[in-house]
Write a protein that holds these residues in place. Structure first.
Motif, PDB file in Angstrom:
ATOM      1  N   GLY A  48       0.813  -1.216   0.000  1.00 48.16           N
ATOM      2  CA  GLY A  48       0.000   0.000   0.000  1.00 48.16           C
ATOM      3  C   GLY A  48       0.847   1.267   0.000  1.00 48.16           C
ATOM      4  N   TYR A  49       1.923   1.255   0.776  1.00 49.10           N
ATOM      5  CA  TYR A  49       2.809   2.424   0.835  1.00 49.10           C
ATOM      6  C   TYR A  49       3.518   2.635  -0.504  1.00 49.10           C
ATOM      7  N   THR A  50       3.928   1.531  -1.137  1.00 43.09           N
ATOM      8  CA  THR A  50       4.593   1.632  -2.437  1.00 43.09           C
ATOM      9  C   THR A  50       3.640   2.183  -3.493  1.00 43.09           C
ATOM     10  N   VAL A  51       2.379   1.723  -3.470  1.00 38.57           N
ATOM     11  CA  VAL A  51       1.374   2.250  -4.405  1.00 38.57           C
ATOM     12  C   VAL A  51       1.211   3.755  -4.197  1.00 38.57           C
ATOM     13  N   ARG A  52       1.156   4.176  -2.951  1.00 34.78           N
ATOM     14  CA  ARG A  52       0.994   5.603  -2.653  1.00 34.78           C
ATOM     15  C   ARG A  52       2.174   6.408  -3.186  1.00 34.78           C
TER      16      ARG A  52
ATOM     17  N   ALA B 127       6.715   2.956  -8.881  1.00 38.39           N
ATOM     18  CA  ALA B 127       5.864   2.526 -10.000  1.00 38.39           C
ATOM     19  C   ALA B 127       6.471   1.299 -10.680  1.00 38.39           C
ATOM     20  N   LEU B 128       7.778   1.309 -10.829  1.00 42.18           N
ATOM     21  CA  LEU B 128       8.479   0.143 -11.392  1.00 42.18           C
ATOM     22  C   LEU B 128       8.247  -1.094 -10.531  1.00 42.18           C
ATOM     23  N   LEU B 129       8.341  -0.918  -9.228  1.00 39.51           N
ATOM     24  CA  LEU B 129       8.124  -2.034  -8.310  1.00 39.51           C
ATOM     25  C   LEU B 129       6.727  -2.624  -8.466  1.00 39.51           C
ATOM     26  N   MET B 130       5.731  -1.762  -8.604  1.00 43.22           N
ATOM     27  CA  MET B 130       4.361  -2.250  -8.736  1.00 43.22           C
ATOM     28  C   MET B 130       4.153  -2.977 -10.064  1.00 43.22           C
TER      29      MET B 130
END
Length: 293
Positions: free
Chosen positions: A31-35, A266-269
């Motif tokens: 969730g934090y990465t998406v944010r 964004a790359l991670l997601m």
């Protein structure tokens, strides 16, 4: 009443803490990465995060460098997994038979997995060294010209694949050997009575019964292969000219070289979605094959 409720829901009472802990450990980082992926952020106190919405994703999907890293990731993963699986199964079948020094060979097979990936990367960096490296010395002895193993755009990925195959084929071997030990002997005895050769037994008995075990080994190795970072970073750092830059290295570069944490998130997601698609496909295939047996 409380005691009766506890008795009826005992399985949920005992598993709930573990489920909550896992959800917290997995859901919060995702969730934090998406944010963060929806912001432009350099992690600077002087520059607060700037909302950009889906711009990071749109920019990446239009970036040739991103698609190049996707291609290299899947090229490295697919070729490595095929070679490791084929070699792993063949070696496992060979060493599963009784012979002198069997335990010693199994011990030696585990050595590449015991060492840390970074140390293995540094050792292979010396092996691939153009002037005094072992690889080119062997080529010279065989009458061939030395090669720029890690300095050539065309050779760097095959060189890294060779490194990975050497390091992780033993993992496939050990899993398949364990699977071979569980196979029943009755089908082999019936096949011997019918006059089947060793090759026919392998193709028609061993492989079909061993396929769920092989797929389990492939899934475990696939998860690790897709996120390979240590050995590539220790040997090439994504070079030359981005020729060995996989998604993991691109994420690292975007975050800790260029300080584009929004783009890196964004790359991670996107990488997470790709991994989930691949893993779910293999798990479905394994279930299908398991149901056939």
């Amino acid at each position: 009443m409380v005691s009766a409720w506890m008795d009826r829901n005992l399985k949920w009472v005992f598993t709930l803490p573990a489920v909550l802990f896992i959800l917290l450990m997995v859901a919060f980082p995702i969730g934090y990465t998406v944010r963060i992926s929806l912001y432009e952020w350099s992690m600077s106190a002087a520059t607060p995060p700037k909302w950009v919405g889906l711009d990071n994703y749109i920019h990446l999907l239009n970036d040739p460098r991103f698609w190049g890293s996707v291609g290299r990731t899947f090229y490295h993963t697919s070729v490595s997994i095929v070679l490791e699986t084929v070699l792993g199964v063949l070696i496992a079948v060979l060493i599963s038979r009784k012979f002198a020094g069997q335990k010693l060979i199994k011990t030696f097979l585990m050595l590449p997995m015991v060492a840390t990936p970074v140390s293995i990367g540094l050792v292979w960096l010396l092996i691939y060294e153009p002037s005094i490296g072992l690889a080119n010395q062997l080529l010279k002895l065989a009458g061939f010209k030395p090669l720029a193993w890690l300095g050539s755009v065309d050779l760097v990925m095959p060189s890294l694949i060779l490194l990975d195959v050497w390091e992780w084929t033993p993992m496939i071997v050990l899993i398949v050997v364990a699977g071979l030990m569980t196979l029943p002997s009755d089908p082999y005895e019936s096949a011997s009575v019918d006059g089947a050769t060793s090759f026919q037994k392998f193709i028609h008995i061993t492989l079909p019964m061993l396929m769920p075990t092989i797929l389990t080994a492939v899934i475990l190795r696939l998860i690790d292969l897709l996120k390979t970072f240590d050995t590539i970073y220790a040997t090439t750092q994504g070079g030359p000219n981005y020729a060995s830059e996989t998604l993991n290295l691109m994420i690292f570069t975007e975050a800790f070289h260029y300080f584009k944490f929004g783009s890196a998130s964004a790359l991670l997601m996107l990488f997470f979605i790709l991994i989930m698609i691949v893993i779910c496909a293999f798990i479905a295939l394994r279930k299908r094959l398991g149901g056939m047996h």
